[in-house]
Design a protein around this motif. Sequence first.
Motif: not given
Lengths: 1113, 767
Positions: B283, B343-344, B407, B449, B451, B405
Motif C-alpha cells: 500500500n 498492494n498499490g 482509489c 484502484k 495504482c 495508489g
Amino acid sequence: MSVNQQAHTGPPYGRPQPGYQGYQQPAYGGQPLPGVPQLQYGAYNGPMPGYQQPAPPQGSLRAPSTSGAPPPASGASLPSGHLTYSPFGQGDVQNGIPASAAAVQRPPASQPYLPGSAPMPVSQTPTFQQYGPPPASVQQLSNHMAGMTIGSVAASAPPPAGLGYGPPTSVPPVSGSFSTTGSGLYTPYTASQGPPPTSVSQSLPLAQPPFPGAPRPPTMPGPPLPGQTVAGPPTTQPNHVSSPPPPSAMSGPQPGPPMSGLHGPPPPTHPPQPGYQMQQNGSFGQVRGPQANYGGTYPGTPNYGSQPGPPPPPKRLDPDSIPSPQLNELPPQQKPRHRIDPDAIPSPIQVIEDDRSNCGSEPFVTGVRGQVPPLVTTDFLVKDQGNASPRYIRCTSYNIPCTSDMAKQSQVPLAAVIKPLATLRPEETLPYLVDHGESGPVRCNRCKAYMCPFMQFIEGGRRFQCCFCSCVTEVPPHYFQHLDHTGKRVDFYDRPELSLGSYEFLATVDYCKNNKFPSPPAFIFMIDVSYNAVKSGLVRLICEELKSLLDYLPREGNMEESAIRVGFVTYNKVLHFYNVKSSLAQPQMMVVSDVADMFVPLLDGFLVNVNESRTVIASLLDQIPEMFADTRETETVFAPVIQAGLEALKAAECAGKLFIFHTSLPIAEAPGKLKNRDDKKLINTDKEKTLFQPQTSFYNNLAKDCVAQGCCVDLFLFPNQYLDVATLGVVTYQTGGSIYKYAYFQLETDQDRFLNDLRRDVQKEVGFDAVMRVRTSTGIRATDFFGAFYMSNTTDVEMAGLDCDKTITVEFKHDDKLSEDSGALLQCALLYTSCAGQRRLRIHNLSLNCCTQLADLYRNCETDTLINYLAKYAYRGVLSSPVKTVRDALVNQCAQILACYRKNCASPSSAGQLILPECMKLLPVYLNCVLKSDVLQPGLEVTTDDRAYIRQLVTSMDVAETNVFFYPRLLPLTKADVDSDSLPAAIRNSEERLSKGDIYLLENGLNIFVWVGVNVQQGLIQNLFGVSSFSQISNGLSTLPVLENPFSKKVRSIIDMLQMQRSRYMKLIIVKQEDKLEMLFKHFLVEDKSLSGGASYVDFLCHMHKEIRQLLS
Amino acid sequence: MATYLEFIQQNEERDGVRFSWNVWPSSRLEATRMVVPLACLLTPLKERLDLPPVQYEPVLCSRPTCKAVLNPLCQVDYRAKLWACNFCFQRNQFPPAYAGISEVNQPAELMPQFSTIEYIVQRGPQMPLIFLYVVDTCLEEEDLQALKESLQMSLSLLPADALVGLITFGRMIQVHELSCEGISKSFVFRGTKDLTAKQIQDMLGLSRPAVPIQQGRPLQAPEQPVISSRFLQPVHKVDMNLTDLLGELQRDPWPVTQGKRPLRSTGVALSIAVGLLEGTFPNTGARIMLFTGGPPTQGPGMVVGDELKMPIRSWHDIEKDNARFMKKATKHYETLANRAAANGHCIDIYACALDQTGLLEMKCCANLTGGHMVMGDSFNTSLFKQTFQRVFNKGFNGEFRMAFGACLDVKTSRELKIAGAIGPCISLNAKGPCVSESELGIGGTSQWKICSLDPSTTLAIYFEVVNQHNAPIPQGGRGAVQFVTQYQHSSTQKRIHVTTIARNWADAQSQLQHIEAAFDQEAAAVLMARLGVYRAESEEGPDVLRWLDRQLIRLCQKFGQYSKDDPNSFRLSESFSLYPQFMFHLRRSPFLQVFNNSPDESSYYRHHFARQDLTQSLIMIQPILYAYSFHGPPEPVLLDSSSILPDRILLMDTFFQIVIYLGETIAQWQKAGYQEMPEYENFKHLLQAPLDDAQEILQTRFPMPRYIHTEHGGSQARFLLSKVNPSQTHNNLYAWGQESGAPILTDDVSLQVFMDHLKKLAVSSAA
C-alpha cells in the motif's frame, strides 16, 4: 627396550596390577621403587612359588625376590582384588592345567620355543642348567596351565627364528617367545625359564621383569610359565568372566606363599640375576632401556646389556618339540599359580623391533612371487621388479590355499589392502607413465586385464596369453616385438608394463566420461558462517589460511602452476556464492536462499584460476569474516551445501573436491535436515546399530549423484555438540573424502592441528572420478570391498576422489581351484583423472603363491594386514548387527584360525598349551585392541559422534595406520638420546611399564599424549615445560613451550617427526600422572584392562586359549 | 448562449470530464434507445494551473453508505451550519472548523468554480516513492550497454529520497542488495520455479525484522513496520553504488547454444519483484519497471520455448488454439498483476526487441496496475531512451507527472447507477447503492484502484440511467456525479481529488433535440471505441465489428433524418456528423484489426488506447494529417488518399507513429539538392517546417512515437498508405482522374462506400 624399565615399574605396578587400577596409585605413590617392587614381586611370585625354587636363584635376581615378602601381601591383596581372576585362574587354571589342557584353557600362555633355551644358553648355560630343573617344573606348570606355545609353528617356520630367537632378531622373537613349547624347549626353557620362571614369576608379579623377558618374545620361556601363571593370572580371569569360584582364595594364598617363597630365594637372586638377565637378554638383547631402571634396583641390568648378545644364539625353534607332558606334570605344582607373566607373552614391541632389525637395512625386492614384505612398522626401501610395492598392496597371506576347502578350514581371510595412490619414499620411483597411443593400453580380449609382466608371449611374440584368464590375444601390430631365447620380449626392460609391478597408462578418450577428455578438477571451499563458526574465530582463521594455502594446490609433475580452479561458498541457512572473476574489482556475493531446490547462481567467475583472480580472492577472504561478524544466524543447512558444490561442478563439467567446514547439526528447513537422535541408552542394545546408520537415505542418494559427477567431499567438523557424523559423513564416505573432526574447537588449542590437517588435505596428491577394478587369476575372485567409496555394481569401486591416504581393502574368495605352479595373480587397475585433468590408469600387479599345505599358509601371513581386514569387517558389521554379535564373531573367527593351526600345523602337544603361529602370534593382542576400540566397546566419555567418526576413519585406513591406531606407540621420552635422530625404543602399552619418574609419549595416529610421572626430576620438567615443578604444569596443556635446551628440542622434534609420519595432525594432550586427564590416557594403554570392560592382554589371551581349546575338543 | 461545444470544452478544462451526452435522457428506456450509453471520459489528475490544492481535508456526508464530499451543489444552511448531501439528501452538521462560514465567507469547496478541488491530507506517514528496476540481462551487448546507461541516467532523475531497488534476470534472477559496502551482494533465484510471496519473503530474509538497518527515514511513524529494506535504498545513499553496480552488469553468462533462445525468467523475476514489494511496502506507491529484451522462455510465465525453431505465437496460432503457453502464462501474469494492484504497486513494461516479447501475456501487468507499456526495437534507440526519460518528466509545477495508489470512488445521484469503467484500473468490489446490475467494462463496483496514473490517464466510466419512465424527473432537475480520487502524490503527500458535475435531465421524447445537440460525438466515439476494444480482448474480432456496425446503424436510425428506404435522403445533424467517420477509421484501426499486427503489437496499441485522454484517443482512431506546400500555410487535410499530392509534404500523426511523407515532386527536388541552394531557401524552409512540427509532437508525447521520414515510393510510405481512406484504389483509379492523389493498392472499402452502405442500412425499413 623399555622392558627393563617396565620391569621396574612393573614391580611397583605389579602390585598394583593385581589390583590394576589400584595399582598404579599405590605403586606410584609410595613407593620407593625398591620396596614396592619387591612387594609386587612378592605378589607375583606368589604364583611362581613352585618356580621359585628352581628359579630362586634367578629369583634372587629379581631381587625381586625381595619383594618376596611383600608379594605375599600384595599377592593377597591382589587376589582379593582379582577375585574374579582367581576364580578363573584357579578354577580354570587348575582344571585346565591339571586336568590338563582340555579342561584348562587359559593358561596357554606360552611358550617359547626353543628360544627360551636358546637364550638361556647364551646367557649362561650354567644357570640354565640350574634352571633346567626348575624350569621343567615351571614349564610343567606352564604347561599345565596350558602350555601356551606361542607361535610354535612360526617358530619352526622362521628358521631365522633361531637367530631371531636370539632375542635380537625379530624372527627369533617369535620362536623365542614360544620356544618354550617343547620339552626340549623346556629344558632350554626351563633353563632359561628357570631363571625366567623366577623371573617370570617375578616378572609376572613384577610384571616388569617379565616384560623384559616378555617383550622379547623370545624369552618365551618366561612366557610359558607366565602363561600358566597367566592363566592363573587373576587379572585375566576377571575378564573372562567365566571362571569364578575359589580363585580369589586360591590366588591369594597361592601367591602369597609362593611369592614369599620365591622371594625368599630371589633375594639371593644375585645369581639369578645373571640368569635373569639371560632370559631377559634372550628376550631382549636390548633390555638396555629397562636396565637403566633396573640399574638401580637390580644389578642385573648391566648383565642384561651384555646378555642380549648371548641370548640370541641359543634359541631353538622347536615349538613343536615342547613336551606337553612335562607341562602337564608340572602343572599340578604350578596350578596354584596361574598368573601369566606379561613379559612372557608375545610382545608387539619385540616383534616390531625384530622385524626392523631384520629387514630394515636391505631393500625389499619385489621380484619373487609370494614374498612376505617387512612389517609396516619397519622402514624399508622397495625395489619394484615385477610386483607392486607393499606400500600399494599388502595381503593377509602371501600364500593362498589352492582350494576353497582349505581356505574355509583355516578361516584365514584372504584379503588385500590396496592403497593405489600411496606416497612412496623419495628414493623410490613413481610409477612410469606409459602411452600406448590412440588405441589405448594393450589388454586381454576376454577379461580385459591390462598388459603386465605376467602376460605370456607366444608364437614368436605375435600373441600373448593372459595370465588371468588364459585367453590368447593378438598383439597389436604397433606393439609387436620379438622374443629372445627365453621367451621374453626383447624390449622387456624398456617397457614398464612388462618389467614392473606398478605403472600407469595414459587413458584414451574411450576411458573418459561422455567420451570427452576431462577438464582440470576444481576445489570448492564451503565455509559455515553461522554464529558458532564466526564466534569461535574459525571463519577468520580459515579465510586467513586460504589466502596462503591456495598457492599450494596440487600440481602435476613439473607444471608451473596448478591446473585446479577454486571456488568459494559460505553458508548458514542460506548459501552465498562468490563471483571472483579476475575482471572484477570486488568480489560479488550471490545468495541462494532457495535451499529446497539448490542450483548454482553463476557460471563465470565461480571457479577461477588462483593466479588470475588473486586480488579478488584476497579481497573476498578479507571481507568474509567482516561480513558475518555480526551474524546471529545459528541454524545451518548441510545437504544443500553439497548439492551446490555438486551443481557447480556439473555446470563446469569437471570433477573436484568440496572442502566443507561445518559446525552444527543441520536443523534449518531444507532437504537433508536432521534431528538430534543421539541416545546413549541404545548402547549394548539391538538398536545400537542405528547410531551408525544415517538418519535418512537422502544422503545416500546425494552421494550417488556426487560419485557420478566426480564430486568428492571433504568434511571438517567443528561440533560443540552432537551433529550426527554418521549421517553427515555418508557423502564424504561414499565419495572417497575425508572427515576431520575438532570437537569443541578452540582457536588457541586446535588451530595448529586444524590448519595442518587442512594444508595436508589440500596439498596431497589426489585423483578424481576414479574407478578401480581388481582382477584375479581364475580360481579366486574379489568378492567384498571395504573403504570409502561407492559401488554401483559388484566389481567396480567408484570414488569421486581418491587421495594418497585412502585405502581399499578387498576380500577374495575361491570360486575354483588354484594351482601351486601358476600361483595367484592380482591386478588392480585404477582409472582416474589426475590433478591436471589427465585421464590415467594406474596398474598394480601382485603375484602370490598357492599352497596345498596349511602350514604354508600360516607361514606367510601378515597379522597387521589381517587386523586391518578384521577391523574393517567388524566396523562394517556394526551397521547391521548388534555390537556384541560382531565382537563374538571376531573372537570366534580368530579362535578358529588359531585352532586350525594348532590342529593341522603344530606338532602334537598338550591341549593345555597355547600354540600360536609365528606370523600370527600378535593376533590375540591386536584383536583384543580391536575389540576394545571405541566402536566395539565404547567408554563412557566416548560420544556417538566419536564412534561414527572413528568407524569411518578406520574404514579407509591402511595397515600402518590401523596398526598404530589399535596398538598405540608408547615412547619413553626421558630415554631419548638427545644427540641422535632416533626415537627411543617403544615400550608396551601397559601401565605397569610406566615409571613415575619418567615422561612418556603415546601416539595412535589421532592423538599424542605426553604423560608426565609424578616423580619426574625437576630439571626435566623445567627443561620441557619451563616451570619449576610438577604441580606447576597446568592441567589440560596442549602445547609444549619452545625452549632452548636439548631435551625440549628433542621432544619437540620427536613430536614433529611423528606428526610428519601420520596423515593427520595429531592432537597433543599433556597428561599429568594422577590428573583427571589420565583416565583418557589410560584408555590407550591397550594391554591393560580398560575401564569400559575391555580385557587386559593377558586375560584375553587366556580367553582365546579357552576358545581354541573348545574348538579343538 | 454558449454552444455546447464551448460548454463541453469548458467542462473538460475545468473538470477533466467529457460525457457522451451532456443532457441526459430522463428514463432508463429512453437512455437505452440513445444507443450510445451515458458515459464519460474522466481524466482524474488533469493538470490545472489554476487549482492550488487546499490544505485541509474534505467534509464528508455522514451517511456511511454515501460519504460524498461537500461540494458546490449541496444545499447549505448557513445559519444552522447544516448542509444537505446532494446524493443521498442526508443533512449534515458542519464540523467545528467551519463555524465561521456564511454566504460571503464560503469555503472553497462550496464555490461553483471549484467543482473540482484537491485536498491535501496531512495525516499518516509519508512514504517515499519506490522504484524497482527489473532488468533483463539476456540482451545483446549494445542493447545492454544502452539500457545500463539509461538506468544510470535515471538515477539522477529520481527524487533523492525515493527508494530504489534492482533485480536482474536471465536464466536466474538476482535481487541485489544495495545496502552493503564493499562486496556487492545479491540473492539469486532460479527462474524455473514459482515461489509464493511467503517463500520469497522468507528467502529474502524479509519475514522477520532482522537487524533493522534504518535508512535515515525519520519520518516513519511508529506504526510503520520496521522492515529490513536492504533491497530498497534511498537514491541519495546508494546512487554511487548502484551506478557502479549497473555499470558492472554483465550479460547473462549462461551459454546459449545454436538454435536456442536465451533462457529468460521474466515470470519469476516479476513474481519476486511483486513479492518483495508486497512484503516490504504494501500500500505504498511503487513502480516495478521491467526492462526486457525478449520473450520469457522458462519457468512460470514462459511464452515460448527456447527452441528457435518454434516461433513465438502469432494471431494465427492463437485462433487455431496453437499457443500452448499462452493461457498459462497469461494466468501467471494476471495473478501477479492482481497482487501488485492489490498492494498499490504498478508494473511498467519496457520491451525492446525486434521480435515479440510476450506483451500479449504480460499486458495485464501494465493494464491492471496503471503501469506503462513501451515497445521498441532496441534499447539503443532514441525511442526507448527518450520515452524512458519522459517517465520522470516533471510538470509545470516541478512535480513528477505521476501519482500512485489511487482509489477512484464514484457517487451518483439516485437516477443514475454505475455500470463500469474501462481503463488502467482494477475493481475494488465496492458494492453500493449506486452500482448497476448490468456491467460495461469493469463493473459491479463503485470504486476502482488505479495504482499509477499521470495527468493524462483517462478512464471511461459508464453509467446507467435507472429512472423509470413513469417516474418523471421534475423539470430542470439535474443529475450529479461525484468522482473522488484519493492518491499518493509524487511529493509523497496523500491527496484527495474531488470532481462533482451535474447535467440536466431531459425527456427524450419531448426534448430530443436538446439531447441531440448535447451529444459529444468525439467523446462518444472514444467511449464506444473503448467498449469495442474491451470486447475485442475477449471476443472474436468479427463479432466486435458487427457489434460496432450495429450500434452505428442504430444510432443513425435514431438520430438521422431520412425518408424510409431512401438512402439519399439521409442526413445527420452536425453534432453527429463526424461520428460515422470515426467509426470507419476505428474499424480499420489496429485496435480492432489484428491483421498485419502481431499479438504483442495489438496488445501494445490497445493498452495505450485504454488510458489516453480524448484528444490522443481520437488521434489513435483517426490519425491527423497535415499538408505543407507552397500554396499556403500548413493545413490539416483529409485522411484520404486524395490528399497525397506530389507537391505536398504530409505529416501524419497516428499517436504511435509520426510520418513525414514527401510528395513525388518534393522528393525529387530534395534529391536534386535544391534546399542547399540559397535561392531556394523557401524550399528549405518548407522541408524544415514539418520536421519542426514533428519534433514538437515527439518532445511531448509519451510514449515517444516512432518517427518515420519517407517519401513517395519509399517502402515506409506504407505507414501512411495504410491509414488514409482508400478513396482511390487500383479498382477505381480511372474514375477519379489521374492527378488528384495516389491510388492505394487495397481491397478495403473506402469511406464513401462505407457511408453508402451505412445510409442504405440506416434507412432500410427492414433493419
